[in-house]
Scaffold this motif. Structure first.
Motif, PDB file in Angstrom:
ATOM      1  N   ARG A  68      63.057 -17.572 -50.976  1.00 17.43           N
ATOM      2  CA  ARG A  68      62.297 -17.309 -49.744  1.00 17.43           C
ATOM      3  C   ARG A  68      60.807 -17.318 -50.040  1.00 17.43           C
ATOM      4  NH1 ARG A  68      59.415 -15.836 -45.624  1.00 17.43           N
ATOM      5  NH2 ARG A  68      60.261 -14.535 -43.994  1.00 17.43           N
ATOM      6  N   PHE A  69      60.072 -18.239 -49.415  1.00 15.61           N
ATOM      7  CA  PHE A  69      58.623 -18.309 -49.558  1.00 15.61           C
ATOM      8  C   PHE A  69      57.967 -17.681 -48.345  1.00 15.61           C
ATOM      9  CE2 PHE A  69      54.637 -20.438 -48.485  1.00 15.61           C
ATOM     10  CZ  PHE A  69      53.896 -20.070 -49.597  1.00 15.61           C
ATOM     11  N   GLY A  70      56.869 -16.996 -48.570  1.00 11.86           N
ATOM     12  CA  GLY A  70      56.052 -16.473 -47.478  1.00 11.86           C
ATOM     13  C   GLY A  70      56.230 -14.998 -47.268  1.00 11.86           C
ATOM     14  N   PRO A  71      55.329 -14.472 -46.515  1.00 11.89           N
ATOM     15  CA  PRO A  71      54.240 -15.136 -45.800  1.00 11.89           C
ATOM     16  C   PRO A  71      53.107 -15.534 -46.743  1.00 11.89           C
ATOM     17  CG  PRO A  71      54.048 -12.782 -45.479  1.00 11.89           C
ATOM     18  CD  PRO A  71      55.326 -13.016 -46.261  1.00 11.89           C
ATOM     19  N   PHE A  72      52.226 -16.365 -46.218  1.00 13.45           N
ATOM     20  CA  PHE A  72      51.014 -16.691 -46.951  1.00 13.45           C
ATOM     21  C   PHE A  72      49.919 -17.047 -45.958  1.00 13.45           C
ATOM     22  CE2 PHE A  72      51.336 -21.153 -46.210  1.00 13.45           C
ATOM     23  CZ  PHE A  72      50.356 -21.842 -46.903  1.00 13.45           C
ATOM     24  N   GLY A  73      48.683 -17.000 -46.427  1.00 18.40           N
ATOM     25  CA  GLY A  73      47.572 -17.319 -45.542  1.00 18.40           C
ATOM     26  C   GLY A  73      46.267 -17.417 -46.300  1.00 18.40           C
ATOM     27  N   VAL A  74      45.308 -18.044 -45.657  1.00 15.36           N
ATOM     28  CA  VAL A  74      43.964 -18.201 -46.194  1.00 15.36           C
ATOM     29  C   VAL A  74      42.993 -17.724 -45.116  1.00 15.36           C
ATOM     30  CG1 VAL A  74      42.233 -19.871 -46.975  1.00 15.36           C
ATOM     31  CG2 VAL A  74      44.623 -20.132 -47.668  1.00 15.36           C
ATOM     32  N   ARG A  75      41.982 -16.965 -45.535  1.00 16.53           N
ATOM     33  CA  ARG A  75      40.983 -16.470 -44.588  1.00 16.53           C
ATOM     34  C   ARG A  75      40.378 -17.655 -43.827  1.00 16.53           C
ATOM     35  NH1 ARG A  75      36.867 -12.969 -47.429  1.00 16.53           N
ATOM     36  NH2 ARG A  75      35.637 -14.855 -47.542  1.00 16.53           N
ATOM     37  N   GLY A  76      40.261 -17.511 -42.529  1.00 17.22           N
ATOM     38  CA  GLY A  76      39.847 -18.601 -41.641  1.00 17.22           C
ATOM     39  C   GLY A  76      38.612 -19.357 -42.099  1.00 17.22           C
ATOM     40  N   ALA A  77      37.588 -18.658 -42.518  1.00 14.39           N
ATOM     41  CA  ALA A  77      36.333 -19.310 -42.918  1.00 14.39           C
ATOM     42  C   ALA A  77      36.483 -20.139 -44.184  1.00 14.39           C
ATOM     43  CB  ALA A  77      35.248 -18.254 -43.121  1.00 14.39           C
ATOM     44  N   LEU A  78      37.572 -19.934 -44.916  1.00  8.46           N
ATOM     45  CA  LEU A  78      37.761 -20.637 -46.188  1.00  8.46           C
ATOM     46  C   LEU A  78      38.828 -21.720 -46.118  1.00  8.46           C
ATOM     47  CD1 LEU A  78      37.570 -17.513 -48.502  1.00  8.46           C
ATOM     48  CD2 LEU A  78      35.756 -19.145 -47.970  1.00  8.46           C
ATOM     49  N   ARG A  79      39.381 -21.946 -44.944  1.00  3.94           N
ATOM     50  CA  ARG A  79      40.420 -22.962 -44.797  1.00  3.94           C
ATOM     51  C   ARG A  79      39.828 -24.364 -44.923  1.00  3.94           C
ATOM     52  NH1 ARG A  79      43.288 -19.916 -39.832  1.00  3.94           N
ATOM     53  NH2 ARG A  79      44.163 -18.251 -41.102  1.00  3.94           N
ATOM     54  N   GLY A  80      40.663 -25.299 -45.350  1.00  3.03           N
ATOM     55  CA  GLY A  80      40.248 -26.687 -45.455  1.00  3.03           C
ATOM     56  C   GLY A  80      39.730 -27.078 -46.825  1.00  3.03           C
TER      57      GLY A  80
END
Length: 98
Positions: A29-41
């Motif tokens: 099972r993977f997740g959750p995961f995320g990247v701070r909005g200003a650092l995405r891309g």
């Protein structure tokens, strides 16, 4: 805590995170995961995902799955580029309570 990857920005603030095996000890099972909005891309999500997949493989996982994302979201595109395929879909239903 050994199933949590945390990335920090140069200023020390959290930049992103990825968990695996956190649901009932299911190593696949993977997740959750995320990247701070200003650092995405910038590719941080890809690094976190692949680091988690490496850790999962080291624990004996032969595959990886997660429960939910939109196919046309940045995460959905990342998953597809990383080799994930859709195995089932859900329909979100809503009704006006009025």
């Amino acid at each position: 805590m050994d199933r949590v990857a945390l990335a920090r920005a140069p200023d020390g603030r959290a930049a992103g995170f990825a968990l695996h095996g956190a649901y009932d000890g299911m190593v696949e099972r993977f997740g959750p995961f995320g990247v701070r909005g200003a650092l995405r891309g910038a590719g941080l999500g890809r690094v976190l995902l692949h680091r988690a997949l490496e850790r999962m493989r080291a624990l004996g996982a032969h595959g990886a799955w997660f429960l939910w994302t939109g196919e046309d979201t940045p995460a959905g595109h990342l998953y597809r580029r990383s080799g994930f395929t859709t195995t089932r879909t859900f329909a979100v239903l809503e009704r006006d309570a009025g």
